[in-house]
Design a protein around this motif. Structure first.
Motif, short mmCIF file in Angstrom:
data_model
loop_
_atom_site.label_atom_id
_atom_site.label_comp_id
_atom_site.label_asym_id
_atom_site.label_seq_id
_atom_site.Cartn_x
_atom_site.Cartn_y
_atom_site.Cartn_z
N GLN B 3 -66.53 -29.87 61.18
CA GLN B 3 -67.44 -30.95 61.13
C GLN B 3 -68.45 -31.07 61.99
N VAL B 4 -68.42 -30.47 62.99
CA VAL B 4 -69.49 -30.56 64.05
C VAL B 4 -69.90 -29.06 64.46
N LYS B 5 -71.05 -28.63 64.19
CA LYS B 5 -71.46 -27.09 64.39
C LYS B 5 -72.59 -26.98 65.34
N GLN B 6 -72.25 -26.17 66.30
CA GLN B 6 -73.37 -25.65 67.18
C GLN B 6 -73.48 -24.14 66.87
N ASN B 7 -74.52 -23.78 66.20
CA ASN B 7 -74.72 -22.57 65.37
C ASN B 7 -75.12 -21.44 66.64
N SER B 8 -75.47 -21.99 67.71
CA SER B 8 -76.43 -20.90 68.83
C SER B 8 -75.26 -20.87 69.97
N PRO B 9 -74.47 -19.85 69.99
CA PRO B 9 -73.48 -19.88 71.13
C PRO B 9 -74.12 -19.64 72.52
N SER B 10 -75.50 -19.21 72.43
CA SER B 10 -76.16 -19.05 73.82
C SER B 10 -77.57 -19.36 73.92
N LEU B 11 -77.98 -19.92 74.98
CA LEU B 11 -79.44 -20.10 75.05
C LEU B 11 -80.13 -19.67 76.57
N LEU B 21 -81.05 -27.80 72.51
CA LEU B 21 -79.77 -27.28 71.99
C LEU B 21 -79.55 -28.10 70.84
N ASN B 22 -78.96 -27.68 70.02
CA ASN B 22 -78.70 -28.09 68.46
C ASN B 22 -77.48 -28.25 67.98
N CYS B 23 -77.35 -29.27 67.12
CA CYS B 23 -76.02 -29.50 66.95
C CYS B 23 -76.36 -30.27 65.27
N ASP B 24 -75.26 -29.69 64.32
CA ASP B 24 -75.32 -30.25 62.90
C ASP B 24 -74.01 -30.68 62.64
N TYR B 25 -73.73 -31.61 61.83
CA TYR B 25 -72.66 -32.37 61.37
C TYR B 25 -72.64 -32.48 59.99
N THR B 26 -71.38 -32.41 59.25
CA THR B 26 -71.16 -32.71 57.83
C THR B 26 -70.74 -34.02 57.43
N ASN B 27 -69.87 -34.76 58.37
CA ASN B 27 -69.26 -35.97 57.97
C ASN B 27 -70.52 -37.34 58.08
N SER B 28 -70.84 -37.82 57.15
CA SER B 28 -71.71 -39.02 57.20
C SER B 28 -71.23 -40.23 57.68
N MET B 29 -69.87 -40.27 57.89
CA MET B 29 -69.26 -41.49 58.51
C MET B 29 -69.26 -41.46 60.17
N PHE B 30 -69.58 -40.40 60.63
CA PHE B 30 -69.84 -40.20 62.22
C PHE B 30 -70.75 -41.30 62.65
N ALA B 97 -63.49 -46.83 63.31
CA ALA B 97 -62.60 -46.44 62.67
C ALA B 97 -61.86 -45.11 62.87
N GLY B 98 -62.32 -44.49 63.96
CA GLY B 98 -61.73 -43.00 64.27
C GLY B 98 -60.76 -43.20 65.48
N THR B 99 -60.23 -42.04 65.93
CA THR B 99 -59.37 -41.81 66.84
C THR B 99 -59.74 -41.01 67.95
N ALA B 100 -60.50 -39.95 67.69
CA ALA B 100 -61.12 -39.03 68.87
C ALA B 100 -62.17 -38.45 68.48
N LEU B 101 -62.76 -37.76 69.43
CA LEU B 101 -63.83 -37.00 69.41
C LEU B 101 -63.53 -35.74 68.74
N ILE B 102 -64.63 -35.48 67.88
CA ILE B 102 -64.66 -33.99 67.03
C ILE B 102 -65.84 -33.07 67.74
N PHE B 103 -65.38 -32.26 68.35
CA PHE B 103 -66.21 -31.35 69.23
C PHE B 103 -66.75 -30.19 68.44
N GLY B 104 -67.91 -29.75 68.75
CA GLY B 104 -68.60 -28.35 68.48
C GLY B 104 -68.06 -27.47 69.44
N LYS B 105 -68.25 -26.13 69.06
CA LYS B 105 -67.77 -24.91 69.83
C LYS B 105 -68.55 -24.87 70.98
N GLY B 106 -69.87 -25.71 71.32
CA GLY B 106 -70.25 -25.26 72.48
C GLY B 106 -71.36 -24.21 72.68
N THR B 107 -72.71 -24.52 73.35
CA THR B 107 -73.57 -23.53 73.69
C THR B 107 -73.71 -23.34 75.09
#
Lengths: 112, 113
Positions: B3-11, B21-30, B97-107
């Motif tokens: 649901q949370v994407k960091q497409n660049s592993p390194s910079l 640093l960029n981040c994309d997400y898919t859930n419009s409820m965030f 409405a949520g419970t916890a954080l959804i993390f990307g994989k990191g850059t």
């Protein structure tokens, strides 16, 4: 002094052993969380607790159990450790209604 | 499904330049987004956040931009310093409405002097 502490910081154990990771906080936060980090996978939620009487499963709770002994203490147990539970484990806290979570320093667990 | 994407592993960036640093997400409820910084052998440290009702939040050298229509956020660090070298995680929350954080994989950001 650290607000969120975790013990032990490093642990090596063998397959099949029971192990407990402990988390204590002095922030006075009601909510506590356990996350796991694997290389290249980010952090994933194992269990969370909104207060002493409230325990909930997260995304990857299989193979784990937790105990909320007090507002300030939240323990994570691996009843029978297996090698794919080798990871970094983080405890975090937050206030009710607050989105920001505050993390402990982590426990590096290796299961041989 | 991430649901949370960091497409660049390194910079890699030179000292004094801008790091983005960029981040994309898919859930419009965030409805709340956070950036965490992590040094080796330490836990993630909160850096900056932004509510979904805003499009920009600034704190010193750090600015987060949110583009809801594109489901995209970015972290700008200006000027970059060698001490900024760390892993940066983007995280999202469903709020009350949520419970916890959804993390990307990191850059992993490396700032060279």
């Amino acid at each position: 002094d650290a607000d969120v502490t975790q013990t032990p910081r490093n642990r090596i154990t063998k397959t099949g052993k029971r192990i407990m990771l402990e988390c204590s906080q002095t922030k006075g936060h009601d909510r506590m969380y356990w996350y796991r980090q694997d290389p290249g996978l980010g952090l994933r939620l194992i269990y969370y607790s909104f207060d002493v009487k409230d325990i909930n499963k997260g995304e990857i709770s299989d193979g784990y159990s937790v105990s909320r002994q007090a507002q300030a203490k939240f323990s994570l147990s691996l009843e029978s450790a297996i090698p794919n539970q080798t990871a970094l484990y983080f405890c975090a806290t937050s206030v009710p209604g607050g989105d920001t979570q505050y993390f402990g320093p982590g426990t590096r667990l290796t299961v041989l | 499904d991430q649901q949370v994407k960091q497409n660049s592993p390194s910079l890699s960036v030179q000292e004094g330049r801008i790091s983005i640093l960029n981040c994309d997400y898919t859930n419009s409820m965030f409805d709340y987004f956070l950036w965490y910084k992590k040094y080796p052998a330490e836990g993630p440290t909160f850096l900056i956040s932004i509510s979904s009702i805003k499009d920009k939040n600034e704190d010193g050298r750090f600015t987060v931009f949110l583009n809801k229509s594109a489901k995209h956020l970015s972290l700008h660090i200006v000027p970059s310093q060698p001490g900024d070298s760390a892993v940066y995680f983007c995280a999202a929350s469903l709020g009350v409405a949520g419970t916890a954080l959804i993390f990307g994989k990191g850059t992993t950001l490396s700032v060279s002097s």
